[in-house]
Design a protein around this motif. Structure first.
Motif, short mmCIF file in Angstrom:
data_model
loop_
_atom_site.label_atom_id
_atom_site.label_comp_id
_atom_site.label_asym_id
_atom_site.label_seq_id
_atom_site.Cartn_x
_atom_site.Cartn_y
_atom_site.Cartn_z
N GLY A 49 -47.60 -68.17 -65.97
CA GLY A 49 -46.72 -66.89 -66.25
C GLY A 49 -46.85 -66.23 -65.10
N GLU A 50 -47.07 -64.61 -65.46
CA GLU A 50 -47.47 -62.86 -64.83
C GLU A 50 -49.12 -63.48 -65.17
N CYS A 53 -50.76 -62.62 -68.24
CA CYS A 53 -50.28 -64.01 -69.91
C CYS A 53 -51.31 -63.82 -70.34
N HIS A 215 -49.67 -69.83 -61.03
CA HIS A 215 -48.57 -68.51 -60.92
C HIS A 215 -47.62 -69.02 -60.35
N TYR A 231 -45.96 -65.88 -72.11
CA TYR A 231 -45.77 -64.38 -71.94
C TYR A 231 -46.24 -63.20 -72.88
N LEU A 232 -47.94 -62.89 -72.10
CA LEU A 232 -48.69 -61.84 -72.93
C LEU A 232 -48.68 -62.29 -74.53
N TYR A 252 -37.23 -64.77 -69.75
CA TYR A 252 -37.76 -64.90 -69.26
C TYR A 252 -38.69 -66.24 -68.61
N VAL A 280 -45.10 -54.64 -68.19
CA VAL A 280 -45.60 -56.12 -68.94
C VAL A 280 -46.02 -54.64 -70.12
N PRO A 283 -51.63 -56.07 -73.74
CA PRO A 283 -51.61 -56.80 -74.65
C PRO A 283 -52.60 -56.32 -75.96
#
Length: 336
Positions: A49-50, A53, A215, A231-232, A252, A280, A283
């Motif tokens: 994931g980014e 995240c 990643h 994701y998030l 995604y 993004v 959060p």
């Protein structure tokens, strides 16, 4: 399918946002928000994931370096409780390799002392009566370092060698599960390959089970048996690596794979590149419904209202679950 050795159930980790003179709680950063998965004995689960995240926070929750806000972690069917008497034993069974080899090693301790520290702490349980130095030399040799360098300090080693020292410390107690928190992201590409090959060798020799957080999609594809995409703060898709890389179902995941470079320039020129709009979300204030809907090119009204759950969308893809209302309708992206 082998037995389940580690299981996360509804894991959440919220960090308070404090403001004002009296430091009152004004909100919460939802770093990990309702993550559940199973880890099977002897496998490698890749978590991708980014940045931001929640991957590293998830790893720290698994080894109880962070206390969950909600949810549980079970090891071999028993719930792990931070501060309980069982934690000392579980520390031997679940270890972690940290991301940055430059900061995760104490610069004031020799390599021998760093690797011997867990052995000294658990000497009674391991039944050790001296001989720690011989064990340290054995571990150094096992990770491809010269045992004669036992009295050197971390600054006398390269980045790749320092990460090998971190791995030696992680396997010193013969753990069953090793959480690798981006263990190669701070290293050169050529050194990354050496460290990944070392981890694979140790898995074969010691029967280790890995949670491999990264990643870099190419590294994860090489080392993992199954892949979880985050994701998030949420897992949006899980499946074995052939399913994720060959038949991605979440938009995604498709966007991530379309951005990964391919060494064949002809194939690269024919691939469809998915460019996501916007940034993004924070959060601290995640979107309602599907958290990806603010950037998704296939989002519809339902996506901003109902939060999708991980479920099987294609009966032919056993074990491949995705959190998307319209996964069946998405056109597969050519990922090479």
């Amino acid at each position: 399918m082998s037995e389940v050795i580690l299981q996360a159930k509804g894991l959440k980790k919220y960090y308070p946002i404090r403001k004002g003179v009296f430091r009152r709680v004004a909100g919460q950063v939802k770093a990990v928000d309702g993550v559940s998965f199973e880890l099977h004995k002897g496998e490698t689960l890749g978590v991708v994931g980014e940045s931001g995240c929640g991957k590293s926070t998830l790893g720290r929750l698994l080894v109880q370096l962070e206390k969950p806000t909600e949810g549980t972690v079970e090891f071999e069917g028993q719930e792990i409780r931070l501060g309980s008497n069982q934690m000392r034993r579980l520390r031997r069974d679940i270890q972690i390799v940290f991301q940055d080899p430059y900061t995760s090693l104490n610069p004031r301790m020799t390599v021998g002392d760093i690797i011997a520290e867990p052995l000294l702490i658990h000497r009674r349980e391991l039944g050790l009566k001296g001989g720690e130095r011989d064990r340290v030399k054995e571990l150094l040799d096992q990770v491809g370092l010269n045992p004669e360098h036992i009295n050197r300090y971390p600054h006398q080693f390269s980045g790749g060698q320092r990460q090998r020292i971190g791995i030696a410390r992680g396997i010193a107690l013969n753990p069953k599960v090793l959480v690798c928190d981006e263990p190669v992201s701070a290293l050169d590409v050529s050194v990354q390959a050496q460290v990944v090959n070392l981890l694979e060798k140790l898995q074969r020799e010691l029967g280790l089970t890995y949670v491999f957080i990264a990643h870099d999609l190419a590294v994860v594809r090489h080392i993992s048996h199954r892949v979880a995409v985050m994701y998030l703060g949420e897992i949006v898709e899980t499946g074995d690596k052939d399913q994720i890389y060959g038949h991605p179902m979440h938009p995604y995941t498709q966007a991530l794979l379309s951005a990964a470079p391919v060494p064949d320039p002809v194939l690269q020129s024919k691939r469809e590149r998915i460019v996501l709009s916007g940034d993004v979300p924070s959060p601290a204030n995640p979107p309602a419904g599907c958290r990806f809907h603010t950037r998704c090119w296939r989002a519809q009204t339902k996506c901003g209202v109902d939060r999708p759950v991980l479920e099987l969308k294609d009966a032919s893809q056993s074990g491949h679950v995705v959190a998307c209302h319209y996964a069946e309708e998405l056109v597969e992206v050519v990922t090479g």
